[in-house]
Design a protein around this motif. Sequence first.
Motif, PDB file in Angstrom:
ATOM      1  N   PHE A  85       0.884  -1.248   0.143  1.00 21.84           N
ATOM      2  CA  PHE A  85       0.037  -0.025   0.084  1.00 21.84           C
ATOM      3  C   PHE A  85       0.873   1.259   0.085  1.00 21.84           C
ATOM      4  O   PHE A  85       1.995   1.248   0.569  1.00 21.84           O
ATOM      5  CB  PHE A  85      -0.889  -0.008   1.216  1.00 21.84           C
ATOM      6  CG  PHE A  85      -2.082  -1.017   0.932  1.00 21.84           C
ATOM      7  CD1 PHE A  85      -3.152  -0.825   0.102  1.00 21.84           C
ATOM      8  CD2 PHE A  85      -2.005  -2.215   1.899  1.00 21.84           C
ATOM      9  CE1 PHE A  85      -4.077  -1.874   0.154  1.00 21.84           C
ATOM     10  CE2 PHE A  85      -2.904  -3.006   1.746  1.00 21.84           C
ATOM     11  CZ  PHE A  85      -3.972  -3.062   1.002  1.00 21.84           C
ATOM     12  N   ILE A  86       0.343   2.207  -0.658  1.00 22.07           N
ATOM     13  CA  ILE A  86       1.025   3.622  -0.800  1.00 22.07           C
ATOM     14  C   ILE A  86       0.692   4.232   0.910  1.00 22.07           C
ATOM     15  O   ILE A  86      -0.470   4.361   1.147  1.00 22.07           O
ATOM     16  CB  ILE A  86       0.613   4.584  -1.861  1.00 22.07           C
ATOM     17  CG1 ILE A  86       1.062   3.884  -3.177  1.00 22.07           C
ATOM     18  CG2 ILE A  86       1.195   5.932  -1.859  1.00 22.07           C
ATOM     19  CD1 ILE A  86       0.293   4.535  -4.368  1.00 22.07           C
ATOM     20  N   ASP A  87       1.780   4.553   1.430  1.00 22.67           N
ATOM     21  CA  ASP A  87       1.708   5.442   2.493  1.00 22.67           C
ATOM     22  C   ASP A  87       1.410   6.925   2.631  1.00 22.67           C
ATOM     23  O   ASP A  87       1.488   7.330   1.453  1.00 22.67           O
ATOM     24  CB  ASP A  87       3.167   5.118   3.459  1.00 22.67           C
ATOM     25  CG  ASP A  87       2.797   4.873   5.157  1.00 22.67           C
ATOM     26  OD1 ASP A  87       1.723   5.514   5.517  1.00 22.67           O
ATOM     27  OD2 ASP A  87       3.822   4.667   5.365  1.00 22.67           O
ATOM     28  N   LEU A  88       0.904   7.451   3.753  1.00 20.06           N
ATOM     29  CA  LEU A  88       0.322   8.804   3.780  1.00 20.06           C
ATOM     30  C   LEU A  88       1.475   9.726   3.445  1.00 20.06           C
ATOM     31  O   LEU A  88       2.704   9.722   3.846  1.00 20.06           O
ATOM     32  CB  LEU A  88      -0.059   9.197   5.241  1.00 20.06           C
ATOM     33  CG  LEU A  88      -1.038   8.366   5.872  1.00 20.06           C
ATOM     34  CD1 LEU A  88      -1.463   8.886   7.137  1.00 20.06           C
ATOM     35  CD2 LEU A  88      -2.340   8.444   4.656  1.00 20.06           C
ATOM     36  N   GLY A  89       1.142  10.716   2.445  1.00 10.99           N
ATOM     37  CA  GLY A  89       2.147  11.500   1.797  1.00 10.99           C
ATOM     38  C   GLY A  89       3.156  11.020   0.878  1.00 10.99           C
ATOM     39  O   GLY A  89       3.983  11.910   0.245  1.00 10.99           O
ATOM     40  N   ASP A  97       7.747   6.556  -4.485  1.00  9.66           N
ATOM     41  CA  ASP A  97       8.310   6.431  -3.191  1.00  9.66           C
ATOM     42  C   ASP A  97       7.929   5.138  -2.755  1.00  9.66           C
ATOM     43  O   ASP A  97       8.782   4.593  -1.864  1.00  9.66           O
ATOM     44  CB  ASP A  97       7.798   7.441  -2.234  1.00  9.66           C
ATOM     45  CG  ASP A  97       8.183   8.884  -2.570  1.00  9.66           C
ATOM     46  OD1 ASP A  97       9.449   9.066  -3.072  1.00  9.66           O
ATOM     47  OD2 ASP A  97       7.567   9.953  -2.067  1.00  9.66           O
ATOM     48  N   ALA A  98       6.592   4.834  -2.658  1.00  6.60           N
ATOM     49  CA  ALA A  98       6.395   3.344  -2.200  1.00  6.60           C
ATOM     50  C   ALA A  98       7.017   2.238  -2.886  1.00  6.60           C
ATOM     51  O   ALA A  98       7.202   1.225  -2.027  1.00  6.60           O
ATOM     52  CB  ALA A  98       4.613   3.448  -2.502  1.00  6.60           C
ATOM     53  N   VAL A  99       7.119   2.284  -4.109  1.00  4.60           N
ATOM     54  CA  VAL A  99       7.945   1.231  -4.706  1.00  4.60           C
ATOM     55  C   VAL A  99       9.355   1.094  -4.041  1.00  4.60           C
ATOM     56  O   VAL A  99       9.519   0.023  -3.619  1.00  4.60           O
ATOM     57  CB  VAL A  99       8.180   1.443  -6.115  1.00  4.60           C
ATOM     58  CG1 VAL A  99       9.236   0.325  -6.909  1.00  4.60           C
ATOM     59  CG2 VAL A  99       6.846   1.349  -6.911  1.00  4.60           C
ATOM     60  N   HIS A 100      10.034   2.097  -3.968  1.00  4.67           N
ATOM     61  CA  HIS A 100      11.289   1.920  -3.226  1.00  4.67           C
ATOM     62  C   HIS A 100      11.296   1.670  -1.777  1.00  4.67           C
ATOM     63  O   HIS A 100      11.975   0.680  -1.366  1.00  4.67           O
ATOM     64  CB  HIS A 100      12.227   3.446  -3.164  1.00  4.67           C
ATOM     65  CG  HIS A 100      12.604   3.745  -4.573  1.00  4.67           C
ATOM     66  ND1 HIS A 100      13.647   3.248  -5.433  1.00  4.67           N
ATOM     67  CD2 HIS A 100      12.156   4.839  -5.436  1.00  4.67           C
ATOM     68  CE1 HIS A 100      13.628   3.815  -6.534  1.00  4.67           C
ATOM     69  NE2 HIS A 100      12.564   4.675  -6.646  1.00  4.67           N
ATOM     70  N   ARG A 101      10.300   2.146  -1.047  1.00  2.00           N
ATOM     71  CA  ARG A 101      10.107   1.733   0.267  1.00  2.00           C
ATOM     72  C   ARG A 101       9.886   0.346   0.313  1.00  2.00           C
ATOM     73  O   ARG A 101      10.572  -0.492   1.253  1.00  2.00           O
ATOM     74  CB  ARG A 101       9.195   2.676   1.079  1.00  2.00           C
ATOM     75  CG  ARG A 101       8.860   2.388   2.460  1.00  2.00           C
ATOM     76  CD  ARG A 101       7.786   3.122   3.090  1.00  2.00           C
ATOM     77  NE  ARG A 101       6.632   3.124   2.332  1.00  2.00           N
ATOM     78  CZ  ARG A 101       5.911   2.265   2.343  1.00  2.00           C
ATOM     79  NH1 ARG A 101       5.948   0.988   2.972  1.00  2.00           N
ATOM     80  NH2 ARG A 101       4.537   2.178   1.515  1.00  2.00           N
ATOM     81  N   GLU A 102       8.837  -0.057  -0.238  1.00  4.61           N
ATOM     82  CA  GLU A 102       8.290  -1.480  -0.124  1.00  4.61           C
ATOM     83  C   GLU A 102       9.366  -2.407  -0.766  1.00  4.61           C
ATOM     84  O   GLU A 102       9.642  -3.670   0.145  1.00  4.61           O
ATOM     85  CB  GLU A 102       7.100  -1.572  -1.141  1.00  4.61           C
ATOM     86  CG  GLU A 102       5.652  -1.340  -0.497  1.00  4.61           C
ATOM     87  CD  GLU A 102       5.303  -2.135   0.666  1.00  4.61           C
ATOM     88  OE1 GLU A 102       5.636  -3.370   1.017  1.00  4.61           O
ATOM     89  OE2 GLU A 102       4.379  -1.419   1.365  1.00  4.61           O
TER      90      GLU A 102
END
Length: 269
Positions: A176-180, A185-190
């Motif tokens: 899931f895409i996080d707040l903000g 960004d979500a791809v790199h973080r996940e």
Amino acid sequence: MRQIHPNALIQRTSEQQALFFTENGKIIVRNDSPLHPLRETLDRCGWSVQKAYEDDLVLMVQIALLSEELEASLEVKLMTPRDCFLLIGDQSEIRKKVLRAAHWAVATQTLQFCSQCGASLKKVLDTTEMKCSQCQCSFFPKLSPAILVLIRRKDEILLARSPHHPPGIFTLLAGFIDLGESAEDAVHREVMEEVGLKVTHLKYCGTQSWPFPDSFMLAFTADYLCGEIKIDPNEIEEASWFHRDRLPNLPPPSTLSRRLIEDFLIAKN
Ligand SMILES: [Zn+2]
């Protein structure tokens, strides 16, 4: 989507097709199809209609819950919206109807009371909006954006399986895409959180509604940059690089994950 009175169904033409739902959100499937002729089915099965909803795309009819015996005698199957979607494969016209109906079925079950004052919600005509009968607060079906990413390393791709996947099936990383966050960004973080890798060259590849219960998937491809696979055991059971010629069991063809994997296979052949 507007609610229509069950009596209004009597006036419908015999050719009109409908999706039938049980009270607890299961879709009725007959002969491997979730779409049934409305009048003929109601006449033949004698189901009592509880609610009906309609828009340009789909007519949904909710009936009283079927018992196991009834299910067997009428030669129908009760399927979760997700299983029904996987069953229809790439029949694109039905797919859109099933996805819309599935999302609406989730919303009508979950959006019943106001989270501000606790009063019951009422449907607003011709929209997907629900309004509080007391404080007038508005609510809409929930849509949760999530990312999906195919990571390439030369002739290999990274596939993983989480505990909620069917046994033996490997698929792409998702989250899931996080707040903000942006989707990128979500791809790199996940990818970092789930398998401990860095990726680069992100490329957008399309979307898919996934209302099981309420996701909306945004797909990317990415190239491996650096790192060794280190899985997060809370999210992932197993993850590995797979050569294009030696892929494991994959998700069904109607999924966006499968489409990205097929595109990868075609791209170099
Ligand atoms: Zn309220």
